[in-house]
Design a protein around this motif. Sequence first.
Motif, PDB file in Angstrom:
ATOM      1  N   THR A   1       0.594 -23.531  15.923  1.00  0.00           N
ATOM      2  CA  THR A   1      -0.829 -23.307  15.697  1.00  0.00           C
ATOM      3  C   THR A   1      -1.618 -24.282  16.558  1.00  0.00           C
ATOM      4  O   THR A   1      -1.242 -25.445  16.706  1.00  0.00           O
ATOM      5  CB  THR A   1      -1.200 -23.513  14.223  1.00  0.00           C
ATOM      6  OG1 THR A   1      -0.807 -24.831  13.806  1.00  0.00           O
ATOM      7  CG2 THR A   1      -0.506 -22.487  13.337  1.00  0.00           C
TER       8      THR A   1
ATOM      9  N   LEU B   1       3.507 -10.549  15.580  1.00  0.00           N
ATOM     10  CA  LEU B   1       2.112 -10.135  15.500  1.00  0.00           C
ATOM     11  C   LEU B   1       1.227 -11.293  15.048  1.00  0.00           C
ATOM     12  O   LEU B   1       0.089 -11.431  15.520  1.00  0.00           O
ATOM     13  CB  LEU B   1       1.981  -8.958  14.544  1.00  0.00           C
ATOM     14  CG  LEU B   1       2.790  -7.697  14.915  1.00  0.00           C
ATOM     15  CD1 LEU B   1       2.604  -6.616  13.867  1.00  0.00           C
ATOM     16  CD2 LEU B   1       2.388  -7.179  16.290  1.00  0.00           C
ATOM     17  N   LYS B   2       1.739 -12.146  14.174  1.00  0.00           N
ATOM     18  CA  LYS B   2       0.964 -13.310  13.730  1.00  0.00           C
ATOM     19  C   LYS B   2       0.722 -14.283  14.880  1.00  0.00           C
ATOM     20  O   LYS B   2      -0.339 -14.902  14.965  1.00  0.00           O
ATOM     21  CB  LYS B   2       1.697 -14.017  12.586  1.00  0.00           C
ATOM     22  CG  LYS B   2       1.706 -13.250  11.272  1.00  0.00           C
ATOM     23  CD  LYS B   2       2.509 -13.978  10.215  1.00  0.00           C
ATOM     24  CE  LYS B   2       2.573 -13.190   8.920  1.00  0.00           C
ATOM     25  NZ  LYS B   2       3.418 -13.869   7.899  1.00  0.00           N
TER      26      LYS B   2
ATOM     27  N   ARG C   1      -2.092 -13.013  16.876  1.00  0.00           N
ATOM     28  CA  ARG C   1      -3.361 -13.243  16.171  1.00  0.00           C
ATOM     29  C   ARG C   1      -3.774 -14.707  16.269  1.00  0.00           C
ATOM     30  O   ARG C   1      -4.968 -15.021  16.414  1.00  0.00           O
ATOM     31  CB  ARG C   1      -3.228 -12.812  14.710  1.00  0.00           C
ATOM     32  CG  ARG C   1      -4.522 -12.922  13.921  1.00  0.00           C
ATOM     33  CD  ARG C   1      -5.621 -12.105  14.591  1.00  0.00           C
ATOM     34  NE  ARG C   1      -6.920 -12.344  13.992  1.00  0.00           N
ATOM     35  CZ  ARG C   1      -7.478 -11.528  13.097  1.00  0.00           C
ATOM     36  NH1 ARG C   1      -6.827 -10.440  12.704  1.00  0.00           N
ATOM     37  NH2 ARG C   1      -8.657 -11.780  12.621  1.00  0.00           N
TER      38      ARG C   1
ATOM     39  N   ALA D   1      -5.430 -15.155  19.485  1.00  0.00           N
ATOM     40  CA  ALA D   1      -6.759 -14.544  19.494  1.00  0.00           C
ATOM     41  C   ALA D   1      -7.777 -15.392  18.742  1.00  0.00           C
ATOM     42  O   ALA D   1      -8.981 -15.297  19.015  1.00  0.00           O
ATOM     43  CB  ALA D   1      -6.694 -13.143  18.887  1.00  0.00           C
ATOM     44  N   ASP D   2      -7.319 -16.219  17.822  1.00  0.00           N
ATOM     45  CA  ASP D   2      -8.221 -17.042  17.019  1.00  0.00           C
ATOM     46  C   ASP D   2      -8.527 -18.394  17.654  1.00  0.00           C
ATOM     47  O   ASP D   2      -9.270 -19.188  17.069  1.00  0.00           O
ATOM     48  CB  ASP D   2      -7.630 -17.260  15.620  1.00  0.00           C
ATOM     49  CG  ASP D   2      -7.625 -15.972  14.795  1.00  0.00           C
ATOM     50  OD1 ASP D   2      -8.409 -15.062  15.125  1.00  0.00           O
ATOM     51  OD2 ASP D   2      -6.836 -15.887  13.839  1.00  0.00           O
TER      52      ASP D   2
ATOM     53  N   ARG E   1      -1.234  -4.277  11.000  1.00  0.00           N
ATOM     54  CA  ARG E   1      -1.285  -5.559  11.706  1.00  0.00           C
ATOM     55  C   ARG E   1      -1.379  -5.342  13.212  1.00  0.00           C
ATOM     56  O   ARG E   1      -2.067  -6.098  13.912  1.00  0.00           O
ATOM     57  CB  ARG E   1      -0.036  -6.375  11.378  1.00  0.00           C
ATOM     58  CG  ARG E   1       0.074  -6.815   9.926  1.00  0.00           C
ATOM     59  CD  ARG E   1      -0.815  -8.009   9.630  1.00  0.00           C
ATOM     60  NE  ARG E   1      -0.569  -8.524   8.302  1.00  0.00           N
ATOM     61  CZ  ARG E   1       0.329  -9.461   8.012  1.00  0.00           C
ATOM     62  NH1 ARG E   1       1.050  -9.976   8.996  1.00  0.00           N
ATOM     63  NH2 ARG E   1       0.496  -9.880   6.782  1.00  0.00           N
ATOM     64  N   THR E   2      -0.673  -4.340  13.722  1.00  0.00           N
ATOM     65  CA  THR E   2      -0.713  -4.070  15.166  1.00  0.00           C
ATOM     66  C   THR E   2      -2.097  -3.615  15.587  1.00  0.00           C
ATOM     67  O   THR E   2      -2.635  -4.069  16.614  1.00  0.00           O
ATOM     68  CB  THR E   2       0.332  -3.014  15.534  1.00  0.00           C
ATOM     69  OG1 THR E   2       1.630  -3.442  15.100  1.00  0.00           O
ATOM     70  CG2 THR E   2       0.370  -2.797  17.040  1.00  0.00           C
TER      71      THR E   2
ATOM     72  N   GLU F   1      -4.934  -4.233  14.097  1.00  0.00           N
ATOM     73  CA  GLU F   1      -5.834  -5.379  14.000  1.00  0.00           C
ATOM     74  C   GLU F   1      -5.684  -6.299  15.210  1.00  0.00           C
ATOM     75  O   GLU F   1      -6.675  -6.788  15.766  1.00  0.00           O
ATOM     76  CB  GLU F   1      -5.553  -6.160  12.714  1.00  0.00           C
ATOM     77  CG  GLU F   1      -5.948  -5.433  11.443  1.00  0.00           C
ATOM     78  CD  GLU F   1      -5.523  -6.191  10.204  1.00  0.00           C
ATOM     79  OE1 GLU F   1      -4.964  -7.305  10.351  1.00  0.00           O
ATOM     80  OE2 GLU F   1      -5.736  -5.681   9.091  1.00  0.00           O
ATOM     81  N   LEU F   2      -4.437  -6.534  15.610  1.00  0.00           N
ATOM     82  CA  LEU F   2      -4.201  -7.414  16.753  1.00  0.00           C
ATOM     83  C   LEU F   2      -4.783  -6.809  18.029  1.00  0.00           C
ATOM     84  O   LEU F   2      -5.430  -7.509  18.823  1.00  0.00           O
ATOM     85  CB  LEU F   2      -2.701  -7.665  16.916  1.00  0.00           C
ATOM     86  CG  LEU F   2      -2.286  -8.525  18.122  1.00  0.00           C
ATOM     87  CD1 LEU F   2      -2.992  -9.880  18.085  1.00  0.00           C
ATOM     88  CD2 LEU F   2      -0.777  -8.700  18.162  1.00  0.00           C
TER      89      LEU F   2
ATOM     90  N   VAL G   1      -8.660  -7.264  17.966  1.00  0.00           N
ATOM     91  CA  VAL G   1      -9.172  -8.610  18.223  1.00  0.00           C
ATOM     92  C   VAL G   1      -8.873  -9.040  19.653  1.00  0.00           C
ATOM     93  O   VAL G   1      -9.650  -9.798  20.256  1.00  0.00           O
ATOM     94  CB  VAL G   1      -8.590  -9.633  17.217  1.00  0.00           C
ATOM     95  CG1 VAL G   1      -9.016  -9.305  15.801  1.00  0.00           C
ATOM     96  CG2 VAL G   1      -7.067  -9.715  17.303  1.00  0.00           C
ATOM     97  N   VAL G   2      -7.770  -8.556  20.222  1.00  0.00           N
ATOM     98  CA  VAL G   2      -7.454  -8.874  21.622  1.00  0.00           C
ATOM     99  C   VAL G   2      -8.463  -8.209  22.547  1.00  0.00           C
ATOM    100  O   VAL G   2      -8.980  -8.839  23.486  1.00  0.00           O
ATOM    101  CB  VAL G   2      -6.012  -8.445  21.968  1.00  0.00           C
ATOM    102  CG1 VAL G   2      -5.795  -8.452  23.476  1.00  0.00           C
ATOM    103  CG2 VAL G   2      -5.007  -9.365  21.304  1.00  0.00           C
TER     104      VAL G   2
END
Length: 676
Positions: free
Chosen positions: A268, A329-330, A333, A336-337, A377-378, A380-381, A384-385
Motif C-alpha cells: 500500500t 484486482l485489489k 484498485r 488507482a487510489d 470488482r473487475t 469497478e477497477l 476507476v482506471v
Amino acid sequence: MGAMDREEAAAEARLLAARQALRAGVDRSRALARALARDAARVEGIRARLPAMEASARPIRAPPEALAAAGRDIDRALGPAAAVLKVFDAVHGLEAALIARGSLAGDLTGYLAVLAQLEAALRLLADNCGLAAQWLADIVAYLGERDLADPRFVADLTEQLQRLKKDNSAGLDAGLLAAALGMLEAEFRRLLAEHSAPLAMKEPDTSGPASVVPSRIPASVVHKLSLILDRLAANGRLDRCSAAYADARGDTVGASLRALGLDYLKETSEDAQALSPSVERWGRHLEFAVHHLLEAERKLCVAVFERRPEAMPSCFAEIAARAGILDFLKFGRALADTRKDPIKLLRLLDVFDSLNKLRLDFNRLFGGKACAEIQSRTRELVKVVVDGSVEIFEELLVQVELQRNMPPPVDGGVPRLVSFVAKYCNQLLMEPYRSVLTQVITIHRSWRKEAFDDKMLVDAVLNIVKTLEINFETWSKAYGDTTLSCLFMMNVHWHFFKHLKGTKLGELLGDAWLREHEQYKDYFSAVFLRESWGTLAPLLSREGLIMFSKGQATARDLVKQRLKSFNANFDEMFQKQSTWVISDRDLQQKTCHLVVQAIVPIYRSFMQNYGPLVEQDVSSSKYVKYSAEDLDKMLNTLFLPKPGRPRRAGSFQIKHSGDKITSAMTGLYRSASTLK
C-alpha cells in the motif's frame, strides 16, 4: 428244623429289602422337595407367563368358518410383506461388499455397481414398505374388530406396524448406505489430496509461446472423481463434494501462484511511483494466472463435474477466489487510489492494457452468475482506471501552464519539467501508450455520448509541448542577468532539438519546428558569447601601444592597465559563470571551445607582443596572473553540471479535481496564434 430256618431267613431278607426300598423312596422324596423348593420362583414366573404364552400359541380363537372368510384378505396382505422381507434380506446381503476394508481400492466401478444395487433396494423398500405395513395393519384391525384373535396379540401387532409405518424405510439398512457414502467421500478427498500438490513454478517468460500448465491429475483419476461425485450428488452430498473440491484445488492454485512471489499485491502506498516496479510484474502474473493456471483449472473442473454441470460454475468461482484473483484486482484498485501525478497515468494505462488483453478470457472464465463478485470488482477497477487516466491527462496542460510561474533554475540549466515533458509526451505518442490512451479516452467520452479519435489525442499532446514553449520566454525574463537568460534559452532550445529529433513526437512536430529550435540555440549562443566573453577581447586592444625607445615606459603602463582590467573582468566573469550549467555535454564542450577561441588566441598574441614589457618589472605577478594555457584549462571547466544541485521549475504535481482546474482538453480549441 432245617425247613423252618430257611423260611425265617427268607422272610428276614425280604424285610431288609423292603426297608432299603422304603429308605430310598424317602430320600427321593426329600430330594424332590428340595428341588421344588429351589425352583418355586421359576415355576411362579412360568405360571405368570402362561396366559401370554397361551395367547401367542393360540392367538386365533375364532371358529373355522369365521377364519375362512378372512383367509383371502390375509393372504393378499402377506404377499407384499414377504416380498419386502426378501428385499430387506438382500440389503443386508450387500453389507460385506460395501464396508469391507479395501473394498474401494481395487475396483471402484464394481463398488459403485454394488452401491447402485443398495440404492435400488432402498428405493424399493421406500416405495413398498409403507404399503405392505398398511395392508397388514388393515388385516390386524379386521381381526381385532371381529374378535378373531387375542386382544393382546392384536395390540402388539398394531404397535409394531405403527412403528414400521412411521420409520418407513429409514434405518432398515442399519446405516449401511451412510457408511458406504462416507467411504466414497473419504476416497474423493484422498484422491484430491494425493493429486493436488502445488506445481513447481517459475517466473513466467513472456518471450516464449503460451502453453497451458498440465493439471497434474491423470485422466484415470479425473474419471474416478467424476464417478464418485455423481454418486455422492445423487445422495444429497453435492455441496459437500463441491466444497471439498474447491478447498483442495483452490489452495493448490493459490500455493502455485504464491511461489512466484506475490507479496507485492498487498503493498500500500499513496505514491504511484512506489508501486510502479510492481505493475509490470502484476500484468505478467495476472496473465499467467488467467491464461495458464485458471484456464487449466476450469478445464479440469468441467471434466470432474461432467455429470453434474450445474455445480461447476460456483465451484470454479470459489477456486478462483481462493487462488487469489481478487487480490490482483485489489492491487489495481490500490494503484488507482494513489495520488495523481503523470507517472500514475502511465501505470493506469499499463493496468488497463493488461485487463483489456484479458477481457475475453475474463468474460469466458468468469461470465456466469457464480462469479458475480469477480465481475463486479473487475468493472469497478476498469471504471476507476478509465476515470483516473482521463482526469490526469486532461490536467496535464494546465499543470504545464501553472509551472510558468515557478522560478527557473538558478544555474541556467534545463528545468526538470522540460526534460520530463519532452520524454513523457513522446511516451504518450508511442505504442503501446498511444493506442491504449486513445481507447481509454474514447471509452470515457462514449459514456458522455461524445466522440474521440487518435488525431484529437495527437493534437492534445502537441498542445502540451507547445504550451511548454511559451514557458521558456517567461522563465528567461525571470533572470536578472541577460547573459544567463541567453544561456538558459540556449539550453532549453537545444534540449528540445536534440531530444525530440528522431522521436515520434519530433516527427509529428515536424522538421521545420525542430530546425527552428536549433536556430534559436545558435542565436542565443551567439548573443551569449557577444554579451559576455566577447567583451573581454577589446580590453586587450593594441591601440596606443607603439613600441619605440622613447615610449617604452608609457607602453608598459598601458599594458599593465589593460592586463589589470582584463584580469579583473575575467575573474569576475569566470567566478559568476562557474556556477552556470550547460546540461548537454556536447553543447558544453562546443560552447567552451567558442569561449576559448574568443579569448585565448587574443590573450596569447597580446602576451607575446607586450608581455616582456611587464615581465621585466618586479611587480609583474600582479599583472600577469595567467598563461594562455591556464586560461584554456580554466575555460574548459565551465558549465559542467554540479552533482546533487536541485533543478527548479520541475515540480510537476497534479492537483486534485477539488482544486477547480480547467480541463486541459479545452486547450485544443484555443487560438493557435498563441502557440508556435
